[in-house]
Design an enzyme around this catalytic site. Structure first.
Site, mmCIF file in Angstrom:
data_model
loop_
_atom_site.group_PDB
_atom_site.id
_atom_site.type_symbol
_atom_site.label_atom_id
_atom_site.label_comp_id
_atom_site.label_asym_id
_atom_site.label_seq_id
_atom_site.Cartn_x
_atom_site.Cartn_y
_atom_site.Cartn_z
ATOM 1 N N SER A 33 -9.884 -4.678 -10.509
ATOM 2 C CA SER A 33 -10.531 -3.387 -10.743
ATOM 3 C C SER A 33 -9.634 -2.208 -10.386
ATOM 4 C CB SER A 33 -11.838 -3.320 -9.949
ATOM 5 O OG SER A 33 -11.589 -3.509 -8.569
ATOM 6 N N ASP A 85 0.287 -3.935 -9.412
ATOM 7 C CA ASP A 85 -0.847 -4.847 -9.219
ATOM 8 C C ASP A 85 -1.647 -4.436 -7.981
ATOM 9 O OD1 ASP A 85 -2.588 -6.960 -9.589
ATOM 10 O OD2 ASP A 85 -1.053 -8.520 -9.509
ATOM 11 N N ASP A 88 -5.734 -7.980 -2.247
ATOM 12 C CA ASP A 88 -6.963 -8.137 -1.461
ATOM 13 C C ASP A 88 -6.770 -7.680 -0.016
ATOM 14 O OD1 ASP A 88 -8.601 -9.369 -3.562
ATOM 15 O OD2 ASP A 88 -7.004 -10.869 -3.488
ATOM 16 N N GLY A 101 -9.098 -12.430 -7.766
ATOM 17 C CA GLY A 101 -9.525 -12.605 -9.160
ATOM 18 C C GLY A 101 -9.041 -13.916 -9.756
ATOM 19 N N GLU A 107 0.423 -13.685 -11.244
ATOM 20 C CA GLU A 107 0.744 -12.450 -10.520
ATOM 21 C C GLU A 107 2.014 -12.633 -9.688
ATOM 22 O OE1 GLU A 107 -3.669 -10.464 -9.981
ATOM 23 O OE2 GLU A 107 -2.990 -11.887 -8.493
HETATM 24 C C1 5RP Z 1 -6.445 -10.881 -8.721
HETATM 25 C C2 5RP Z 1 -5.891 -10.111 -7.582
HETATM 26 C C3 5RP Z 1 -6.315 -8.692 -7.459
HETATM 27 O O1 5RP Z 1 -5.182 -7.894 -7.469
HETATM 28 C C4 5RP Z 1 -7.044 -8.517 -6.176
HETATM 29 O O2 5RP Z 1 -8.110 -9.433 -6.139
HETATM 30 C C5 5RP Z 1 -7.550 -7.104 -6.012
HETATM 31 O O3 5RP Z 1 -8.542 -6.848 -6.979
HETATM 32 P P1 5RP Z 1 -9.375 -5.499 -6.965
HETATM 33 O O4 5RP Z 1 -8.396 -4.411 -7.265
HETATM 34 O O5 5RP Z 1 -10.412 -5.691 -8.020
HETATM 35 O O6 5RP Z 1 -9.980 -5.369 -5.582
HETATM 36 O O7 5RP Z 1 -5.131 -10.590 -6.786
HETATM 37 O O8 5RP Z 1 -6.042 -12.230 -8.675
#
Ligand code: 5RP
Length: 237
Positions: A33, A85, A88, A101, A107
């Site tokens: 997101s 990118d 978390d 995600g 990634e």
């Molecule tokens: C997906 C990831 C995302 O970058 C991570 O989960 C952060 O997502 P968000 O910006 O929706 O909090 O690693 O695999």
């Protein structure tokens, strides 16, 4: 997809594109997101006439790129000057937990292959040490019972949960499963990552270290600040 606007996430995504993406570049585009807003901004720059190509880190991002008419490239089909990118968790030494995600494998491939790796987050992602967020592991389904046995032998009673439901496991873009491991505080990300990848069947962990060139923290007022690093690990590039 991510219609609920979060001004802090949008600020981080937009700032990364404005500061690091130039006409003619090939850009790695993350998943989630926060990355959404960087992708959206790249789409706007292309609509305005710039020639940017993108390597998507997931099928979700690929779909969004196609919707926004962002030209796509394979990994290292062109030199990839920058990748953007989300994450978390971000520790003071800029080690990360990623994979919320489920896109951690691609990634990490993009993070390793690019020349500059830019992480975009909001304040709640900044932590004094990694590990409150369960650590995602990408696991080959055939080897999953062996991974479980080895994991239990090596890490004792650390809880590990396969993502998804019993009948419908979460399946990654590579056809694998995600195990979320509840380690709690992680003091040595490189050592833990190496120990996990020693288990045959663990394709990748969500621990990223020594890869990040810049962390941008989006604020609710629409601005984004660069996060200062507190060195600890040796940077790998
Ligand atoms: C997906 C990831 C995302 O970058 C991570 O989960 C952060 O997502 P968000 O910006 O929706 O909090 O690693 O695999």
């Amino acid at each position: 997809m991510f219609e609920n606007e979060d001004p802090a996430k949008r600020a981080a995504g937009y700032a990364a594109v404005e500061r690091f993406v130039r006409d003619g570049m090939c850009v790695g585009l993350g998943t989630g997101s926060t990355a959404y807003w960087a992708i959206e901004r790249v789409g706007a720059r292309i609509a305005a006439g710039e020639r940017i190509t993108a390597v998507p880190t997931s099928s979700e991002t690929e779909t969004l790129c196609r919707k926004l008419a962002i030209p796509l490239a394979q990994l290292l089909e062109h030199p990839m000057q920058v990748a953007i990118d989300g994450a978390d968790e971000v520790a003071p030494d800029w080690s990360l937990i990623k994979g919320g995600g489920g896109a951690l494998f691609r990634e990490k491939a993009v993070a390793l292959a690019c020349e500059r790796y830019i992480v975009i987050v909001t304040e709640p992602k900044l932590v004094p040490a990694l590990g409150r967020f369960p650590l995602p592991l990408e696991v080959v389904p055939f080897a999953a019972p062996y991974v479980r046995r080895e994991f239990a032998q090596r890490f004792g009673n650390v809880e590990v949960v396969r993502r998804g439901t019993e009948l419908q496991p979460f399946v990654t873009d590579n056809g694998n499963w995600i195990f979320d491991a509840h380690f709690g505080r992680i003091d040595d990300p490189p050592a833990l990552d190496a120990a996990l990848r020693e288990i045959h069947g663990v394709v990748a962990s969500g621990l990223f270290y020594g890869m990040v060139d810049e962390v941008l923290v989006g604020e609710a007022n629409g601005t984004a600040r660069s996060l200062a690093i507190t060195p600890r690990t040796t940077r790998s590039r």
